[in-house]
Design a protein around this motif. Structure first.
Motif, PDB file in Angstrom:
ATOM      1  N   GLU A 144       0.572  -1.368  -0.202  1.00 25.17           N
ATOM      2  CA  GLU A 144       0.031  -0.028  -0.078  1.00 25.17           C
ATOM      3  C   GLU A 144       0.908   1.039  -0.086  1.00 25.17           C
ATOM      4  O   GLU A 144       1.577   1.438   0.884  1.00 25.17           O
ATOM      5  N   ASP A 145       0.454   1.712  -0.761  1.00 25.41           N
ATOM      6  CA  ASP A 145       1.372   3.271  -1.088  1.00 25.41           C
ATOM      7  C   ASP A 145       0.544   5.155  -1.298  1.00 25.41           C
ATOM      8  O   ASP A 145       1.262   5.912  -1.091  1.00 25.41           O
ATOM      9  N   SER A 146      -0.715   4.593  -0.163  1.00 26.14           N
ATOM     10  CA  SER A 146      -1.155   6.072  -0.327  1.00 26.14           C
ATOM     11  C   SER A 146      -1.820   6.204  -1.388  1.00 26.14           C
ATOM     12  O   SER A 146      -2.196   7.834  -1.338  1.00 26.14           O
ATOM     13  N   SER A 147      -1.992   6.032  -2.811  1.00 29.66           N
ATOM     14  CA  SER A 147      -1.568   7.035  -3.880  1.00 29.66           C
ATOM     15  C   SER A 147      -3.023   7.017  -4.149  1.00 29.66           C
ATOM     16  O   SER A 147      -3.532   8.593  -4.728  1.00 29.66           O
ATOM     17  N   GLN A 148      -4.484   6.138  -3.876  1.00 32.12           N
ATOM     18  CA  GLN A 148      -5.057   5.636  -3.936  1.00 32.12           C
ATOM     19  C   GLN A 148      -6.331   6.230  -3.027  1.00 32.12           C
ATOM     20  O   GLN A 148      -6.511   5.876  -2.047  1.00 32.12           O
ATOM     21  N   LYS A 149      -6.984   7.697  -2.573  1.00 28.05           N
ATOM     22  CA  LYS A 149      -7.458   8.451  -1.659  1.00 28.05           C
ATOM     23  C   LYS A 149      -9.069   7.979  -1.222  1.00 28.05           C
ATOM     24  O   LYS A 149      -9.830   8.764  -0.724  1.00 28.05           O
ATOM     25  N   SER A 150      -9.665   7.555  -3.154  1.00 32.23           N
ATOM     26  CA  SER A 150     -11.342   7.714  -2.480  1.00 32.23           C
ATOM     27  C   SER A 150     -12.308   7.151  -1.548  1.00 32.23           C
ATOM     28  O   SER A 150     -12.621   8.141  -1.374  1.00 32.23           O
ATOM     29  N   SER A 151     -11.373   5.979  -1.214  1.00 33.40           N
ATOM     30  CA  SER A 151     -11.882   5.213   0.398  1.00 33.40           C
ATOM     31  C   SER A 151     -11.824   6.601   1.947  1.00 33.40           C
ATOM     32  O   SER A 151     -12.813   6.338   2.485  1.00 33.40           O
ATOM     33  N   ARG A 152     -10.598   6.529   1.571  1.00 34.69           N
ATOM     34  CA  ARG A 152     -10.284   7.624   2.868  1.00 34.69           C
ATOM     35  C   ARG A 152     -11.572   8.685   2.847  1.00 34.69           C
ATOM     36  O   ARG A 152     -11.274   9.626   3.800  1.00 34.69           O
ATOM     37  N   VAL A 153     -11.223   9.336   1.673  1.00 34.54           N
ATOM     38  CA  VAL A 153     -11.441  10.627   1.970  1.00 34.54           C
ATOM     39  C   VAL A 153     -13.274  10.890   1.817  1.00 34.54           C
ATOM     40  O   VAL A 153     -14.516  12.066   1.664  1.00 34.54           O
ATOM     41  N   ALA A 154     -13.942   9.613   1.695  1.00 31.10           N
ATOM     42  CA  ALA A 154     -15.759   9.403   1.039  1.00 31.10           C
ATOM     43  C   ALA A 154     -15.999   9.659   2.311  1.00 31.10           C
ATOM     44  O   ALA A 154     -16.273  10.226   3.418  1.00 31.10           O
ATOM     45  N   GLY A 155     -17.398   9.986   1.898  1.00 29.36           N
ATOM     46  CA  GLY A 155     -18.365  10.888   2.844  1.00 29.36           C
ATOM     47  C   GLY A 155     -18.770   9.518   3.758  1.00 29.36           C
ATOM     48  O   GLY A 155     -18.958  10.298   4.751  1.00 29.36           O
ATOM     49  N   ALA A 184       3.560 -16.484  -3.215  1.00 32.81           N
ATOM     50  CA  ALA A 184       2.205 -16.558  -3.015  1.00 32.81           C
ATOM     51  C   ALA A 184       1.657 -17.288  -4.412  1.00 32.81           C
ATOM     52  O   ALA A 184       2.238 -17.616  -5.124  1.00 32.81           O
ATOM     53  N   ARG A 185       0.579 -18.417  -3.610  1.00 33.48           N
ATOM     54  CA  ARG A 185      -0.502 -18.741  -4.800  1.00 33.48           C
ATOM     55  C   ARG A 185      -1.093 -17.689  -5.540  1.00 33.48           C
ATOM     56  O   ARG A 185      -1.632 -18.279  -6.296  1.00 33.48           O
ATOM     57  N   HIS A 186      -1.782 -16.453  -5.063  1.00 40.20           N
ATOM     58  CA  HIS A 186      -2.323 -15.483  -5.454  1.00 40.20           C
ATOM     59  C   HIS A 186      -2.213 -14.066  -4.879  1.00 40.20           C
ATOM     60  O   HIS A 186      -1.403 -13.858  -4.174  1.00 40.20           O
ATOM     61  N   VAL A 187      -2.459 -13.268  -5.874  1.00 38.90           N
ATOM     62  CA  VAL A 187      -2.098 -12.151  -6.186  1.00 38.90           C
ATOM     63  C   VAL A 187      -3.857 -11.468  -5.858  1.00 38.90           C
ATOM     64  O   VAL A 187      -4.254 -11.411  -7.421  1.00 38.90           O
ATOM     65  N   ILE A 188      -4.350 -10.529  -4.835  1.00 38.42           N
ATOM     66  CA  ILE A 188      -5.445  -9.867  -5.342  1.00 38.42           C
ATOM     67  C   ILE A 188      -5.232  -8.523  -6.032  1.00 38.42           C
ATOM     68  O   ILE A 188      -4.258  -8.004  -5.141  1.00 38.42           O
ATOM     69  N   PHE A 189      -5.682  -7.377  -6.618  1.00 29.93           N
ATOM     70  CA  PHE A 189      -4.967  -6.073  -7.425  1.00 29.93           C
ATOM     71  C   PHE A 189      -6.466  -5.366  -6.624  1.00 29.93           C
ATOM     72  O   PHE A 189      -7.636  -5.942  -7.361  1.00 29.93           O
ATOM     73  N   THR A 190      -6.356  -4.594  -5.677  1.00 28.96           N
ATOM     74  CA  THR A 190      -7.114  -4.041  -5.429  1.00 28.96           C
ATOM     75  C   THR A 190      -7.083  -1.984  -5.387  1.00 28.96           C
ATOM     76  O   THR A 190      -6.849  -0.987  -4.226  1.00 28.96           O
ATOM     77  N   GLU A 191      -6.330  -2.227  -6.726  1.00 35.39           N
ATOM     78  CA  GLU A 191      -5.864  -0.596  -6.204  1.00 35.39           C
ATOM     79  C   GLU A 191      -7.016   0.530  -6.824  1.00 35.39           C
ATOM     80  O   GLU A 191      -6.276   1.722  -7.387  1.00 35.39           O
ATOM     81  N   GLY A 192      -8.415   0.407  -6.951  1.00 35.04           N
ATOM     82  CA  GLY A 192      -9.619   1.421  -7.553  1.00 35.04           C
ATOM     83  C   GLY A 192      -8.818   1.769  -8.883  1.00 35.04           C
ATOM     84  O   GLY A 192      -7.986   1.278  -9.568  1.00 35.04           O
TER      85      GLY A 192
END
Length: 346
Positions: free
Chosen positions: A31-42, A183-191
């Protein structure tokens, strides 16, 4: 060997990690904190589209799953994170009130919409045609939730606070390897950050910029969320979040004067008391053209998966979408075609 590498940690990443925790799976998070939509949401969870008085997609299922999900995390983190918060919809005309009553009679909406109209008793607000009340709604302290959960992951030595280097990822039929981590899997949840992901960058996640202003008003004294042309969301201590804007063209993460002026203009249509703007925030929502989330497996790389496209309703839908993806990967439970990434990748 680990079970999972998670890339990105907004609401989707949190929801999937919680699935891994419940099922005793090992993982690391990048996590590099580049995506902020979750953090600034209402932070509101609301099963009704209040512009048209229609139910959100899978409203009943999402409310039930999300409610239990956040209460469980609140208990796990031992911090107040979930706050019941009624939403009052300001009517602009008698005609709107009549449409509201029609919506109340629909089976899927009768549990969420109150058939009783509410008089305004707050002189700080101009409410000429009463309110309609939405039930089973509330606010999640998302920023605090994500920070606390990341802290737990960090304590487990499972957090890498860095950007993911896609070129360093190698795949085999049975596992992936990234900088010495297998790892067996990678999950991309990058918004919206998925646009930089070479494996999934061609998906139609168009992005929609949302901005909020944070105001202080000692005269407002509102304890419910008020919905008019914008939301007023009480945060406590005379602080309120006001928004949001919807901009399909601006993909920058910086706040803008134009958005602030738009929010002020809409707010002052019905707010009649002084206030002070103390902050402004912006983020890019990961929206999809067909307004459905995107999850599933890459057509060429069986170890690479995506969980994205939650749009403006990530609070409600991320928990159930994470459940669906986990069941698909671990138990071969088929995904619904309307959310499967296969609809865009073959």
């Amino acid at each position: 060997m680990l079970d999972y590498i998670i890339v990105g940690f907004g609401l989707s990443g949190l929801a999937f990690v919680e699935q891994l925790e419940k099922n005793n799976k090992s993982y690391v998070v990048f996590e590099d904190s580049s995506q902020k939509s979750s953090r600034v949401a209402g932070g509101l969870y609301n099963p009704v589209i209040l512009k048209r008085f229609t139910p959100a997609w899978q409203a009943i299922e999402q409310v039930e799953t999300a409610g239990a999900f956040y209460k469980n995390i609140e208990k796990k983190l031992n911090q107040p994170l979930v706050f019941e918060l009624p939403i009052l919809r300001r009517f602009n005309s008698v005609e709107e009130q009549n449409v509201w009553f029609e919506a109340c009679d629909k089976p899927i909406l009768e549990r969420f919409l109150s058939a009783e109209l509410y008089e305004n008793t707050n002189n700080a607000l101009d409410i000429p045609y009463q309110y309609g009340k939405v039930k089973h709604t509330g606010r999640i302290a998302i920023k605090k939730l994500l920070e606390l959960y990341l802290g737990v992951i960090d304590q487990k030595k499972s957090l890498f606070k860095e950007s993911f280097d896609y070129a360093a990822l190698s795949t085999t039929p049975n596992y992936v390897e990234y900088k010495g981590v297998k790892a067996r899997h990678v999950i991309f949840t990058e918004g919206f950050g998925v646009q930089k992901n070479p494996f999934f960058k061609d998906l139609p996640i168009v992005g929609n910029k949302g901005e909020y202003i944070i105001i202080e008003s000692k005269a407002l004294k509102v304890t419910e969320a008020i919905k008019s042309s914008v939301f007023i969301i009480p945060l406590g201590n005379d602080i309120y979040k006001v928004g949001a804007t919807y901009n399909n063209h601006d993909k920058s993460v910086e706040v803008t004067e134009r958005a602030k002026e738009e929010l002020i203009e809409k707010l002052e249509r019905f707010l009649k008391v002084p206030y002070q703007i103390i902050d402004q925030v912006a983020g890019i929502r990961p929206t999809v053209k067909d307004r459905k989330p995107i999850l599933g497996t890459h057509p060429k790389f069986a170890n690479l998966h995506i969980l994205n496209g939650m749009g403006s309703r990530g609070i409600l839908i991320a928990p159930s979408m994470a459940q669906n993806l986990f069941a698909y990967i671990e138990k071969d439970v088929p995904l619904n075609k309307e959310i499967d990434v296969k609809r865009f990748m073959t």
